[in-house]
Design an enzyme around this catalytic site. Structure first.
Site, mmCIF file in Angstrom:
data_model
loop_
_atom_site.group_PDB
_atom_site.id
_atom_site.type_symbol
_atom_site.label_atom_id
_atom_site.label_comp_id
_atom_site.label_asym_id
_atom_site.label_seq_id
_atom_site.Cartn_x
_atom_site.Cartn_y
_atom_site.Cartn_z
ATOM 1 N NE ARG A 102 -3.880 -2.132 2.318
ATOM 2 C CZ ARG A 102 -3.703 -3.036 3.281
ATOM 3 N NH1 ARG A 102 -2.756 -2.872 4.187
ATOM 4 N NH2 ARG A 102 -4.460 -4.100 3.327
ATOM 5 C CE LYS A 107 -3.040 12.456 -15.308
ATOM 6 N NZ LYS A 107 -3.539 12.604 -16.687
ATOM 7 C CD GLU A 126 3.440 15.002 -23.639
ATOM 8 O OE1 GLU A 126 2.916 16.011 -23.143
ATOM 9 O OE2 GLU A 126 2.819 13.941 -23.833
ATOM 10 C CE LYS A 150 2.195 16.667 -15.989
ATOM 11 N NZ LYS A 150 2.615 15.366 -16.517
ATOM 12 C CD GLU A 163 -6.683 14.109 -15.940
ATOM 13 O OE1 GLU A 163 -6.708 13.972 -17.157
ATOM 14 O OE2 GLU A 163 -6.057 13.367 -15.184
ATOM 15 N NE ARG A 192 -2.885 15.932 -13.944
ATOM 16 C CZ ARG A 192 -2.100 15.308 -13.087
ATOM 17 N NH1 ARG A 192 -2.301 15.452 -11.808
ATOM 18 N NH2 ARG A 192 -1.133 14.531 -13.508
ATOM 19 C CG ASN A 233 -5.067 15.011 -20.850
ATOM 20 O OD1 ASN A 233 -4.005 14.403 -20.693
ATOM 21 N ND2 ASN A 233 -6.011 15.045 -19.936
ATOM 22 C CG HIS A 268 -2.199 13.750 -24.378
ATOM 23 N ND1 HIS A 268 -1.565 14.935 -24.676
ATOM 24 C CD2 HIS A 268 -1.300 13.020 -23.656
ATOM 25 C CE1 HIS A 268 -0.353 14.927 -24.134
ATOM 26 N NE2 HIS A 268 -0.168 13.788 -23.515
ATOM 27 C CG HIS A 326 -4.225 8.546 -25.395
ATOM 28 N ND1 HIS A 326 -4.777 8.909 -24.191
ATOM 29 C CD2 HIS A 326 -2.878 8.597 -25.208
ATOM 30 C CE1 HIS A 326 -3.815 9.182 -23.322
ATOM 31 N NE2 HIS A 326 -2.653 9.010 -23.919
ATOM 32 C CG HIS A 373 2.690 9.314 -25.087
ATOM 33 N ND1 HIS A 373 1.317 9.166 -25.058
ATOM 34 C CD2 HIS A 373 2.962 10.458 -24.404
ATOM 35 C CE1 HIS A 373 0.785 10.169 -24.383
ATOM 36 N NE2 HIS A 373 1.761 10.963 -23.974
#
Lengths: 363, 363
Positions: free
Chosen positions: B123, B145, B187, B229, B239, B243, B247, B250, B254, B267
């Site tokens: 955990r 993330k 990016e 960022k 998000e 935030r 993207n 993206h 994606h 990516h």
């Protein structure tokens, strides 16, 4: 039907309520204020779904457009990545988004795995606990621990993740096998020795009523257990110190569970026997008199719990305890009792640990 | 060798530093103040380990008694549960406890998977990012993330989990293939249109120096990207709103990545082409003039990025975008540009989305 009791739990990032009472599934106000996503997913198992699935689906019908049910195989042996992935497969196949609410309907295994699914799916979706075992009502309701097992250790993979609400409907305990009621009583008994001598007295006076599923006795026992746990966890969410006392009996208990293979003994049964061994170790260290060990053993027996451990071999016990995730740098730290209602966490010499185990092994 | 630059990142629960500069792996002060557990685990891959593994092992030798290296197969195709489990197997077989520090040495895949392993093992254990690709230095350094892919979607299973430190050693970029430098530039370019028109101008003036791996240009680009960022994420860790502008490109990107099968396009390549499509959509909605689309396309070309998408079929594009986890209730929300340096998030009619894609497909 009496009004439900509410225990409020505050964590550093959130707060939520535990509702405790009879008939809660059917009461509209049990569900008021929860997120109303388009889709919701009930995660349950093959045993619980036929008993309580319809009641929960009826309760959720007014709240969500689509209510999907994912039925997992029953048992600790299925608290695995494979089962977790079953949930993810369903969520993705049904196009569930990051607002989807997950409802965990079942015992500790369902709660732990659903909680971890909620923590991890799209990096976190809301979830609600609907525990249907006494153990889950007192143990998983507070603390935000979610996890799956790994072949090399119990609860090794998981997250701290809080539910939006916990709904403990005491009616669901009517369908619980007697053995599981006893397993739940182990965790309830635990709160006496570690935190509340008066509660220990109360349990001794009410253990028969609890086994007979007396509503009022159950409501008080669940409430007091949740209150104590919330107080302990509130001071120490990440288990650096105080929270460790909640593991009274667990180090020995996990060794029994792991040594026999998960699922042979119920978790609460391991904890029951483990508490007797931990009390014995406390006595061997001179912290409590031998009479306290006998008192706790007697109470566990009256609760219907096993108080003699399997003959795994002492070395195997020690080895299993060392790999437990509460061990640090290979040193096992035990939760010991100094006096009824007061616990301490410390290491102990292997020889005394061995003796504590030996004295409580099956013939 | 100039002094490293530090960008401090504050999150609701923690703060940590990003160090940016040449020769950082070998500098003792890069590692000062990090947790000194008995055991540490370097997670890297078959490509990076021969290049930088020894340098990191030398750096960590004074900090930890045991330094274990787990070498994963290279590539996005391995960002799976199976690979994650490889890490857990090693951790458990070596008896790693909850104080063990994980070091992610590699690109985004290594960082994401190691971060999720750190978030989930017992955990949560501490982890340090040592990104060795330009993309990872600007993209994974901030935001916490972590994730793995699921057969039905990219980054579907993961956690928000912060590193204790991020060490961006610009020397590691010397061994990076040119194609991956370009992917990283995608990016970097992104931060211009969404947040800083001046930075967009600066990139246009320095794109050749960046491709030539000029240290000073790289240091500024990495630092400015991380700063932007951090500012955006600081206002919106989960998000919910702001935030989402990160993207930009993206959603289209994606779809390209998923449609071709993860690993075909990098990516950053998907993001590069996706930004051109998203700019086109912004123009079709009347938010920016067509000249802005041309400007961004030209910059992506100069950065060495593909600016024409594969012919997957428009319906397939839309379908893939709908299952993306940024979609809510099946509605796709696009990051669009209103003016250089200013982004907005909103849905768009399918017909215009289709047109934006059509205009930028390969011949």
């Amino acid at each position: 039907m009496s009004e439900p009791v509410t225990v409020s739990v505050a964590t550093p990032d959130s707060r939520y309520d535990i509702l405790i009472g009879g008939g809660l599934l059917a009461r509209a106000d049990s569900w008021a204020g929860l997120p109303r996503s388009a889709s919701a997913v009930i995660v349950t198992n093959t045993t619980v779904d036929p008993l309580h699935g319809d009641a929960l689906r009826r309760a959720l019908a007014p709240l969500h457009r689509d209510v999907i049910t994912v039925v997992l195989p029953d048992g600790e042996a299925h608290k695995t990545w494979q089962t977790l992935n079953l949930i993810f497969d369903h969520l993705l196949e049904r196009g569930c988004d990051r607002k989807t609410v997950l409802y965990a309907l079942g015992g500790g295994v369902v709660g732990d795995i659903t909680g971890f699914a909620a923590a991890s799916y799209m990096r976190g979706v809301p979830f609600v606990q609907v525990p249907t075992t006494l153990l889950a009502q007192v143990d998983s309701s507070v603390g935000g621990k979610t996890a799956i097992n790994h072949p090399l250790g119990k609860n090794m993979i998981g997250a701290f993740y809080q539910p939006r609400r916990v709904i403990c409907d005491l009616d669901t305990l009517d369908t619980l096998p007697a053995r599981e009621v006893s397993a739940g009583l182990a965790e309830i008994i635990k709160y006496g020795p570690i935190a509340d001598a008066g509660f220990l007295d109360w349990i001794e006076a009410n253990v028969d009523a609890l086994r007979a599923r007396d509503r009022a006795a159950l409501a008080y026992a669940v409430r007091r257990s949740c209150e104590i746990k919330a107080e302990v966890v509130g001071q120490d969410e990440r288990e650096a110190g105080l929270r460790a006392i909640l593991n009274f009996g667990h180090t020995f208990g996990h060794a029994i569970e792991a040594g026999l293979g998960y699922g042979e003994w119920l978790h609460g049964e391991g904890v029951g026997c483990g508490m007797v061994m931990a009390a014995e170790l406390s006595a061997l260290l001179g912290l409590v008199p031998a009479a306290f060990v006998e008192r706790l053993q007697r109470l566990c027996e009256r609760a219907g719990l096993p108080v003699r451990g399997p003959r795994l071999g002492i070395e195997r016990y020690l080895e299993l305890m060392r790999v437990d995730k509460k061990a640090e740098g290979g040193e096992i730290r035990f939760v010991l009792i100094e006096a009824p209602g007061r616990a301490v966490v410390r290491p102990a010499p292997d020889a005394l640990v061995a003796q504590a185990i030996e004295r409580h092994l099956a013939a």
